[in-house]
Scaffold this active site. Structure first.
Site, short mmCIF file in Angstrom:
data_model
loop_
_atom_site.label_atom_id
_atom_site.label_comp_id
_atom_site.label_asym_id
_atom_site.label_seq_id
_atom_site.Cartn_x
_atom_site.Cartn_y
_atom_site.Cartn_z
N GLU A 228 0.89 -1.17 0.00
CA GLU A 228 0.00 0.00 0.00
C GLU A 228 0.92 1.21 0.00
O GLU A 228 1.47 1.57 1.04
CB GLU A 228 -0.86 0.00 1.27
CG GLU A 228 -1.80 -1.18 1.39
CD GLU A 228 -3.03 -1.06 0.51
OE1 GLU A 228 -3.19 -0.03 -0.18
OE2 GLU A 228 -3.83 -2.00 0.51
N CYS A 262 -2.15 9.15 2.36
CA CYS A 262 -1.80 8.57 1.05
C CYS A 262 -2.85 8.92 0.01
O CYS A 262 -2.53 9.29 -1.12
CB CYS A 262 -1.66 7.07 1.17
SG CYS A 262 -3.07 6.28 1.96
P1 NAP Z 1 8.31 5.27 4.64
O1 NAP Z 1 9.50 6.09 4.84
O2 NAP Z 1 8.28 4.34 3.50
O3 NAP Z 1 8.04 4.49 6.01
C1 NAP Z 1 7.02 3.53 6.14
C2 NAP Z 1 7.55 2.35 6.91
O4 NAP Z 1 8.55 1.72 6.13
C3 NAP Z 1 8.24 2.75 8.22
O5 NAP Z 1 8.00 1.74 9.17
C4 NAP Z 1 9.70 2.77 7.83
O6 NAP Z 1 10.57 2.57 8.91
C5 NAP Z 1 9.75 1.60 6.88
N1 NAP Z 1 10.86 1.60 5.94
C6 NAP Z 1 11.24 2.61 5.13
N2 NAP Z 1 12.26 2.20 4.34
C7 NAP Z 1 12.50 0.91 4.66
C8 NAP Z 1 13.44 -0.06 4.21
N3 NAP Z 1 14.31 0.21 3.23
N4 NAP Z 1 13.41 -1.28 4.78
C9 NAP Z 1 12.52 -1.57 5.75
N5 NAP Z 1 11.61 -0.70 6.22
C10 NAP Z 1 11.60 0.53 5.69
O7 NAP Z 1 7.00 6.11 4.45
P2 NAP Z 1 6.62 7.44 5.19
O8 NAP Z 1 7.24 8.55 4.47
O9 NAP Z 1 6.84 7.32 6.63
O10 NAP Z 1 5.04 7.39 4.95
C11 NAP Z 1 4.46 8.07 3.98
C12 NAP Z 1 4.27 7.27 2.70
O11 NAP Z 1 3.39 6.18 2.97
C13 NAP Z 1 3.60 8.12 1.66
O12 NAP Z 1 4.13 7.85 0.39
C14 NAP Z 1 2.16 7.66 1.75
O13 NAP Z 1 1.42 7.93 0.60
C15 NAP Z 1 2.32 6.20 2.03
N6 NAP Z 1 1.10 5.63 2.65
C16 NAP Z 1 0.32 4.78 1.91
C17 NAP Z 1 -0.87 4.27 2.43
C18 NAP Z 1 -1.73 3.33 1.61
O14 NAP Z 1 -2.59 2.66 2.21
N7 NAP Z 1 -1.58 3.24 0.30
C19 NAP Z 1 -1.26 4.62 3.71
C20 NAP Z 1 -0.45 5.48 4.45
C21 NAP Z 1 0.73 5.97 3.90
P3 NAP Z 1 11.42 3.78 9.55
O15 NAP Z 1 10.44 4.73 10.14
O16 NAP Z 1 12.25 3.05 10.55
O17 NAP Z 1 12.22 4.36 8.42
#
Ligand code: NAP
Length: 460
Positions: A228, A262
């Site tokens: 997602e 998102c």
């Molecule tokens: P993010 O940086 O991707 O973080 C999300 C999760 O992924 C966190 O737990 C993060 O951990 C982990 N993570 C990031 N890089 C990783 C890697 N290389 N290996 C393992 N884990 C990793 O996302 P964000 O910026 O916090 O959240 C916003 C994004 O999420 C936006 O793009 C938004 O649109 C999307 N989102 C989508 C939905 C949906 O249902 N489609 C819902 C909500 C949000 P750490 O915090 O430890 O880095």
């Protein structure tokens, strides 16, 4: 790496948590593995007792949970309370419906009889984001635990207290050790876990970058996964729209959760006849929002989740402007302590601007003027993302026709992407794959097994 709870309203660090050692992580995976052997044998009714109890506790502790979210990621307190209640509703929904959703399905072979049955697959590893720090957890816990799987959760590193609160919720609800396990682990440990043979499925909600990294690892290891990811949803206003209604949804759609959603409306595509009026009213409404303490119910504009989210967003706006976009309102941080960003409208974003294909995860709206419905649809589809979108028209049949032509996982007519336990949520293209919620959500991590009975003679 550490998990840190920092209040984005004032920049004060509340608490810091160490990541698990590899030995501690191993002990948790081993406990989950043991738990699965027992949990998978439980009846739906037995699983539902724990799920329903967790929902009851969440309802009873709304204020306590909501305050943690507000403190850690700046969500306005009324939005935080609504999120906690909603999370409880998701748990209840699956407690009540899982057995029906996963009931055997009879097939009609030409000979004998056959059915498909659904069984759990084992340990599912979930990587979750901070923007809905409880709802995201409920979205995986409700369906996948009721299906008979057990969960290992890596929550975002900026919401550790939310992560602990949800883990304790299940313990308080009577969950056996290892059923729902929060893990404070690094990205490297997450990667290793995806490759661990004991993990049978991987669910991630987060950015495109995180999704690509984890999905690649899951694919390499032939693990079923759901992703997602981000979005840049179109908000299409046709010339026959109820303008006041459209503007209200535009403000809510862009500003809910300080714009960090998102499926927020991010690209406002308005047909020429209404464009000036829409822009005028939208701008006035956004400018009226007032920054303040997110714990105060009167506040209409909260901070972003972290200082780094704010600086990244400001850089993205500067890059957009350097490539020719115009700032109609906002564009800067608000001159006060805390991670506050001015509500911003960008115009003149052309296809060669990096902003055109990007995602603004905060209060930044891109405005586009088009001549007609066909141009609106074409522009909506000119995106690498495909999460959701909405269309505003007083002609519902027309709205449905437009919705059918927009290439996304969800479309909404005269309202904006909102989520309900009963409705499947998810996208296509760079917004990921798989669905959460509804009946579809519980089908993602189950084994669909064919069972056939037939009195056939074995071929000689
Ligand atoms: P993010 O940086 O991707 O973080 C999300 C999760 O992924 C966190 O737990 C993060 O951990 C982990 N993570 C990031 N890089 C990783 C890697 N290389 N290996 C393992 N884990 C990793 O996302 P964000 O910026 O916090 O959240 C916003 C994004 O999420 C936006 O793009 C938004 O649109 C999307 N989102 C989508 C939905 C949906 O249902 N489609 C819902 C909500 C949000 P750490 O915090 O430890 O880095």
């Amino acid at each position: 790496m550490s998990y840190q709870s920092v209040n984005p309203y004032n920049g004060k660090t509340q608490q810091t948590f160490d990541t698990l050692t590899d030995q501690q992580l191993e002990a948790k995976v081993a406990a989950a593995t043991e738990c699965y052997k027992v949990w998978r044998q439980k009846s739906y009714a037995e699983r539902a007792v724990i799920m329903a109890r967790a929902a009851e506790l969440l309802h009873a502790r709304v204020d306590e949970f909501a305050k943690i979210a507000t403190l850690e990621m700046g969500k306005r307190i009324d939005e935080a309370r609504a999120e906690v209640d909603f999370s409880a509703r998701i748990l209840t929904y699956y407690a009540q419906n899982a057995e029906r959703f996963l009931a055997p399905v009879k097939l009609d072979p030409t000979q004998g009889e056959a059915h498909m049955e659904s069984s759990p697959i084992g340990l599912v590893f979930c990587v979750e984001p901070w923007n809905f720090p409880f709802y995201q957890l409920a979205r995986v816990a409700g369906p996948h635990l009721m299906a008979g799987n057990v969960l290992l959760i890596k929550h975002a590193s900026c919401v550790p207290q939310c992560a602990i609160a949800f883990d304790e919720l299940f313990a308080d609800a009577g969950a056996p050790a290892g059923l729902y396990t929060n893990l404070f682990i690094s990205h490297e440990q997450s990667n290793k876990l995806v490759s661990d043979a004991r993990i049978k499925g991987v669910a991630l909600t987060g950015s495109l970058e995180a999704g690509s990294a984890i999905a690649a690892k899951a694919g390499q290891n032939l693990k079923v996964s759901s992703m997602e990811l981000g979005g840049s949803d179109a908000f299409i206003v046709l010339e026959d729209a109820d303008l006041d209604n459209a503007v209200k949804w535009a403000v809510w759609g862009r500003m809910y959760n300080a714009g960090q959603t998102c499926c927020a409306a991010k690209r406002f595509i308005v047909v020429e006849e209404l464009a000036d009026q829409f822009l005028d009213q939208f701008q006035t409404a956004l400018s009226a929002l007032e920054a303040g303490d997110p714990m105060d119910e009167k506040t209409t504009l909260g901070p972003l989740s972290t200082e780094s989210s704010l600086t990244d967003l400001l850089k993205q706006v500067d890059t957009a402007v350097a490539h020719g976009a115009k700032v109609l309102i906002g564009g800067k941080r608000i001159d006060r302590p805390g991670a506050f960003m001015q509500p911003t409208i960008l115009t003149g974003v052309t296809p060669d601007n990096p902003a055109f294909r990007g995602e603004f995860f905060g209060p930044v709206a891109m405005f586009f003027r088009v001549e007609n419905e066909d141009q609106a649809i074409a522009l909506a589809n000119d995106s690498d993302f495909g999460l959701g979108g909405s269309v505003y028209t007083q002609d519902i049949e027309r709205g449905k026709r437009v919705a059918s032509q927009v290439e996304t996982g969800m479309m909404f007519i005269n309202n904006i992407d909102w989520t309900d336990p009963e409705l499947p949520f998810g996208g296509i293209k760079n917004s990921g794959y798989g669905r959460e919620l509804g009946n579809m959500g519980i089908q993602e991590f189950v084994n669909k097994k064919l069972v056939r009975v037939a009195s056939l003679s074995a071929p000689q």
